[in-house]
Design a protein around this motif. Sequence first.
Motif, PDB file in Angstrom:
ATOM      1  N   SER A  49      24.810 -17.502 -15.996  1.00 30.49           N
ATOM      2  CA  SER A  49      24.680 -16.419 -17.120  1.00 30.49           C
ATOM      3  C   SER A  49      24.860 -17.161 -18.468  1.00 30.49           C
ATOM      4  N   ASN A  53      22.007 -16.681 -21.211  1.00 29.83           N
ATOM      5  CA  ASN A  53      22.090 -15.803 -22.491  1.00 29.83           C
ATOM      6  C   ASN A  53      22.530 -16.884 -23.759  1.00 29.83           C
ATOM      7  N   ASN A 198      26.128  -8.868 -18.302  1.00 29.69           N
ATOM      8  CA  ASN A 198      26.069  -9.150 -19.918  1.00 29.69           C
ATOM      9  C   ASN A 198      24.782  -8.346 -20.594  1.00 29.69           C
ATOM     10  N   GLU A 202      25.096  -5.539 -23.510  1.00 25.50           N
ATOM     11  CA  GLU A 202      24.242  -5.691 -24.929  1.00 25.50           C
ATOM     12  C   GLU A 202      23.802  -4.632 -25.386  1.00 25.50           C
ATOM     13  N   TYR A 223      34.052 -15.974 -27.503  1.00 27.60           N
ATOM     14  CA  TYR A 223      32.787 -15.951 -26.641  1.00 27.60           C
ATOM     15  C   TYR A 223      31.490 -16.466 -27.392  1.00 27.60           C
ATOM     16  N   TRP A 227      29.041 -19.203 -26.243  1.00 29.06           N
ATOM     17  CA  TRP A 227      27.664 -18.483 -25.866  1.00 29.06           C
ATOM     18  C   TRP A 227      26.685 -18.778 -27.028  1.00 29.06           C
ATOM     19  N   CYS A 269      33.803 -10.080 -24.833  1.00 29.24           N
ATOM     20  CA  CYS A 269      32.214 -10.597 -24.547  1.00 29.24           C
ATOM     21  C   CYS A 269      31.667  -9.135 -23.769  1.00 29.24           C
ATOM     22  N   HIS A 270      30.072  -9.423 -23.791  1.00 26.77           N
ATOM     23  CA  HIS A 270      29.310  -8.456 -23.336  1.00 26.77           C
ATOM     24  C   HIS A 270      29.490  -8.119 -21.867  1.00 26.77           C
ATOM     25  N   ALA A 271      29.868  -9.158 -21.097  1.00 33.50           N
ATOM     26  CA  ALA A 271      30.275  -9.184 -19.691  1.00 33.50           C
ATOM     27  C   ALA A 271      31.462  -8.115 -19.300  1.00 33.50           C
TER      28      ALA A 271
END
Length: 276
Positions: A49, A53, A198, A202, A223, A227, A269-271
């Motif tokens: 992931s 990403n 994720n 988003e 994050y 990322w 974080c998006h996750a």
Amino acid sequence: MFAHSPWDIIPVFAGIAHLAFVIWFYLHIPTLPWWQIIPLSALYAVSISWNINGVSHNFLHNPYFTSHLLNRAFSLVESLAIGFSQAFYTWVHNRHHSGNSDRPGMSGETIDWLSIYRHGEQGQPENAWRYVFLSFFRDDPKKIYRLLYKQSPANAHFGLIELACLAAMVAAGLMYNWKALLIMALLNYLGNCLSSLNGYFEHFGGNPDKPIAWGVSSYNLLYNFLWFNNGYHAEHHFRPRMHWTKMKTFHQHIKQEQQAAGVHVIRHCHALGFLG
């Protein structure tokens, strides 16, 4: 050497290191004790992931090198590290930006194949768990190839080369140890599920009718450090070709406009977007 910024040496190194880790982990699975395999398995799944990403995502928007040959070589590295064709993924992702997680139109279809509304009902986002665990099986490589070929025969052919190299790597792995290959395949699927998780957050809470609010942003420092500024997702969808190193500055420039438009922001974080 670098087309946009010398800072791109960091994601380039990260992508190469990721492939090295994938190969190392596969070769050592048969001999590692369980107490090492468990954390390394989690690291491998998360790294899929992370690469999709972060490293891969920034590369497809802004290829890192001035040399076309080096960009092709790195695309192949990414394909082997992640487990699917970077060329094919680039086409799907560009379509994602054409639709920006749109709702189904008059035809009942979305422009964006990755849209959280594509398989939802009555104009609502799909259930998160369905999206996370089923997205991996929804891609149609043959259809992607045909549509990519219409756009760029050269990219379509290179996508086939990437898939052939990936198939050769899998075949070699199968001959080495089929049990290790089975473990890696399962972990790769879990990594893709994490990527879908994720991707879901988003856009969950975003506004598909307002360009500045198409995405959902997270300004979590750790994050964005790890990322490659993927947290600035509303900013990214507003300006997809903006280089990852410029996202923080761009956010400050349009911050008031974003607030007026109601851009959705999450703390994590998006996750972990389900935590708010």
